[in-house]
Design an enzyme around this catalytic site. Structure first.
Site, short mmCIF file in Angstrom:
data_model
loop_
_atom_site.label_atom_id
_atom_site.label_comp_id
_atom_site.label_asym_id
_atom_site.label_seq_id
_atom_site.Cartn_x
_atom_site.Cartn_y
_atom_site.Cartn_z
CG ASP A 54 -5.19 -37.18 24.45
OD1 ASP A 54 -4.14 -35.85 24.79
OD2 ASP A 54 -4.57 -38.54 24.66
CE1 TYR A 59 -2.62 -43.44 21.98
CE2 TYR A 59 -3.99 -41.55 21.47
CZ TYR A 59 -3.50 -42.59 22.37
OH TYR A 59 -3.42 -42.49 24.11
CE LYS A 84 -1.12 -38.70 25.14
NZ LYS A 84 -2.27 -39.36 24.39
CG HIS A 117 2.41 -42.13 25.42
ND1 HIS A 117 1.64 -41.51 24.16
CD2 HIS A 117 1.46 -42.74 26.02
CE1 HIS A 117 0.90 -42.48 24.07
NE2 HIS A 117 0.90 -42.86 25.21
N1 LIG Z 1 -1.44 -41.22 28.38
C1 LIG Z 1 -1.52 -42.67 27.87
O1 LIG Z 1 -0.71 -43.62 28.28
C2 LIG Z 1 -3.28 -42.96 28.26
C3 LIG Z 1 -3.50 -44.18 27.65
C4 LIG Z 1 -4.77 -44.97 27.68
C5 LIG Z 1 -5.46 -43.53 27.07
N2 LIG Z 1 -5.19 -42.01 27.07
C6 LIG Z 1 -5.77 -41.45 26.59
O2 LIG Z 1 -7.03 -41.41 27.07
C7 LIG Z 1 -8.13 -40.89 26.15
C8 LIG Z 1 -9.09 -42.39 26.96
O3 LIG Z 1 -8.82 -44.02 27.03
P1 LIG Z 1 -9.44 -45.12 26.58
O4 LIG Z 1 -9.48 -45.03 25.54
O5 LIG Z 1 -8.35 -45.91 26.96
O6 LIG Z 1 -10.95 -45.32 27.24
P2 LIG Z 1 -12.16 -44.61 27.99
O7 LIG Z 1 -12.23 -43.15 27.72
O8 LIG Z 1 -11.56 -45.26 28.93
O9 LIG Z 1 -13.24 -45.67 27.45
C9 LIG Z 1 -13.65 -45.77 26.27
C10 LIG Z 1 -13.72 -46.82 26.16
O10 LIG Z 1 -15.70 -46.69 26.01
C11 LIG Z 1 -16.58 -46.26 25.42
N3 LIG Z 1 -17.17 -45.33 25.21
C12 LIG Z 1 -17.26 -44.22 25.77
N4 LIG Z 1 -18.56 -43.45 25.88
C13 LIG Z 1 -19.56 -43.98 26.30
C14 LIG Z 1 -20.04 -44.35 26.90
N5 LIG Z 1 -20.85 -42.88 26.92
N6 LIG Z 1 -21.09 -45.25 27.18
C15 LIG Z 1 -20.44 -46.97 26.95
N7 LIG Z 1 -19.41 -46.20 26.33
C16 LIG Z 1 -18.87 -45.55 26.24
C17 LIG Z 1 -16.15 -46.34 23.95
O11 LIG Z 1 -16.59 -47.08 23.30
P3 LIG Z 1 -16.69 -46.28 21.49
O12 LIG Z 1 -15.38 -45.01 21.05
O13 LIG Z 1 -16.73 -47.90 20.93
O14 LIG Z 1 -18.33 -45.52 21.94
C18 LIG Z 1 -14.70 -46.86 24.07
O15 LIG Z 1 -15.00 -48.74 24.24
C19 LIG Z 1 -7.54 -42.48 25.12
O16 LIG Z 1 -8.39 -42.04 24.24
C20 LIG Z 1 -6.45 -41.39 25.12
O17 LIG Z 1 -6.67 -40.47 24.07
C21 LIG Z 1 -3.66 -41.78 27.12
#
Ligand SMILES: NC(=O)c1ccc[n+]([C@@H]2O[C@H](COP(=O)([O-])OP(=O)(O)OC[C@H]3O[C@@H](n4cnc5c(N)ncnc54)[C@H](OP(=O)(O)O)[C@@H]3O)[C@@H](O)[C@H]2O)c1
Length: 282
Positions: A54, A59, A84, A117
């Site tokens: 994704d 990004y 997106k 998005h």
């Molecule tokens: N459509 C939208 O508006 C929107 C908005 C936000 C996000 N998204 C999508 O959703 C995805 C995920 O959301 P997000 O990036 O906001 O946050 P998330 O997946 O909720 O959290 C990511 C964070 O958690 C850490 N992490 C990952 N796995 C872990 C584990 N097993 N144990 C401990 N820490 C862990 C990562 O660190 P490290 O990477 O340093 O390991 C990073 O700091 C995004 O990457 C994107 O593709 C979409």
């Protein structure tokens, strides 16, 4: 309603309204630094069995995602790629140009899923028409939206011929009940719900409730959160650039949370929004 989850040898999928499958767990690459960091994270994920990535134009790492897919040795058809359209690119013609740029960055012939998005006011219906257009020549397989709350979904449902295949919104136990209206609107209209920031961007991973529910299964708080989303029937998009965590986040198919566990998790709602909150957006 979204059809039953099918668990395959490697990839668990949900079937979208268009009858195409979407892998249940996707690697998110938001805030994944462009260059080798993103490329290596995607390569590692694909090596481990992820088949869904994704990304988004904002990004700034679409090229690295494309490079990793190319280098993975997998056939293009084996990997589900989402990107997106960013907020500056709304409007019919702008959307078509923006999509061309994304496809060029990715270095692919098509994307599996193209999303709006954010529900930017004024032009989003014109933007949606452009997405509909993009499906006609096969360069986009499915189209959907992101950060659409019930009011935005109602608009597109009432004024368009094509129903979004997917709505990607922030979802975890910490904002599930407060988003339930939107989730139910999706379910009523056979729109797959994708859970972004499923790990709360790491903010709640020290919650003792998560530790306690994971302990009997030998699972971590992150795995409990991902499993919760899977059991709700959401596609779930954990982000990590860390090899061990990428593996951990995919290792959620050998345990089950009980109904009591799920209810306990649902009770953690605090209307958490780790980014911009679209719930009051016009
Ligand atoms: N459509 C939208 O508006 C929107 C908005 C936000 C996000 N998204 C999508 O959703 C995805 C995920 O959301 P997000 O990036 O906001 O946050 P998330 O997946 O909720 O959290 C990511 C964070 O958690 C850490 N992490 C990952 N796995 C872990 C584990 N097993 N144990 C401990 N820490 C862990 C990562 O660190 P490290 O990477 O340093 O390991 C990073 O700091 C995004 O990457 C994107 O593709 C979409």
């Amino acid at each position: 309603m979204v059809e039953a989850i099918q668990v395959r040898a490697i990839v668990a999928t949900i079937t979208m309204r268009t009858k195409r499958p979407i892998p249940l767990i996707g690697l998110g690459v938001y805030k994944s630094e462009p260059g080798p960091t993103t490329k290596n994270a995607v390569l590692e994920a694909l090596r481990l069995g992820y088949r869904h990535i994704d990304t988004a134009s904002i990004y700034n790492n679409e090229a690295d995602v494309g490079d990793a897919i190319g280098e993975s040795g997998l056939d293009r058809s084996e990997v589900f790629v989402t990107t997106k359209l960013w907020n500056d690119d709304h409007g019919y013609d702008n959307t078509l140009y923006a999509f061309d740029r994304s496809l060029e960055q990715l270095g692919l012939d098509y994307v599996d899923l193209y999303l709006i998005h954010w529900p930017v006011p004024d032009q989003r219906l014109d933007t949606w028409r452009a997405l509909e257009r993009l499906t006609l020549d096969g360069r986009v397989r499915d189209i959907g939206v992101s950060n659409y709350m019930t009011q935005h979904l109602t608009e597109v449902l009432e004024q368009s011929a094509v129903v979004p295949a997917v709505n990607q919104i922030e979802l975890s136990p910490y904002n599930y009940r407060s988003r339930l209206g939107t989730v139910q609107t999706c379910e009523r209209n056979d729109i797959v719900v994708e859970a972004y920031s499923p790990l709360t961007k790491g903010r709640k991973l020290d919650d003792p409730v998560l530790t306690k529910l994971g302990a009997p299964h030998g699972k971590t708080p992150a795995q409990v959160l991902i499993r919760w989303a899977v059991q709700k029937g959401f596609v779930v998009l954990p982000k990590s650039i860390t090899a061990g965590r990428i593996a951990e986040n995919f290792d959620v198919f050998d345990f089950e949370l009980s109904d009591d566990d799920m209810e306990r998790l649902d009770g953690l709602d605090e209307a958490l929004a780790t980014g911009w909150d679209p719930s009051t957006a016009p």
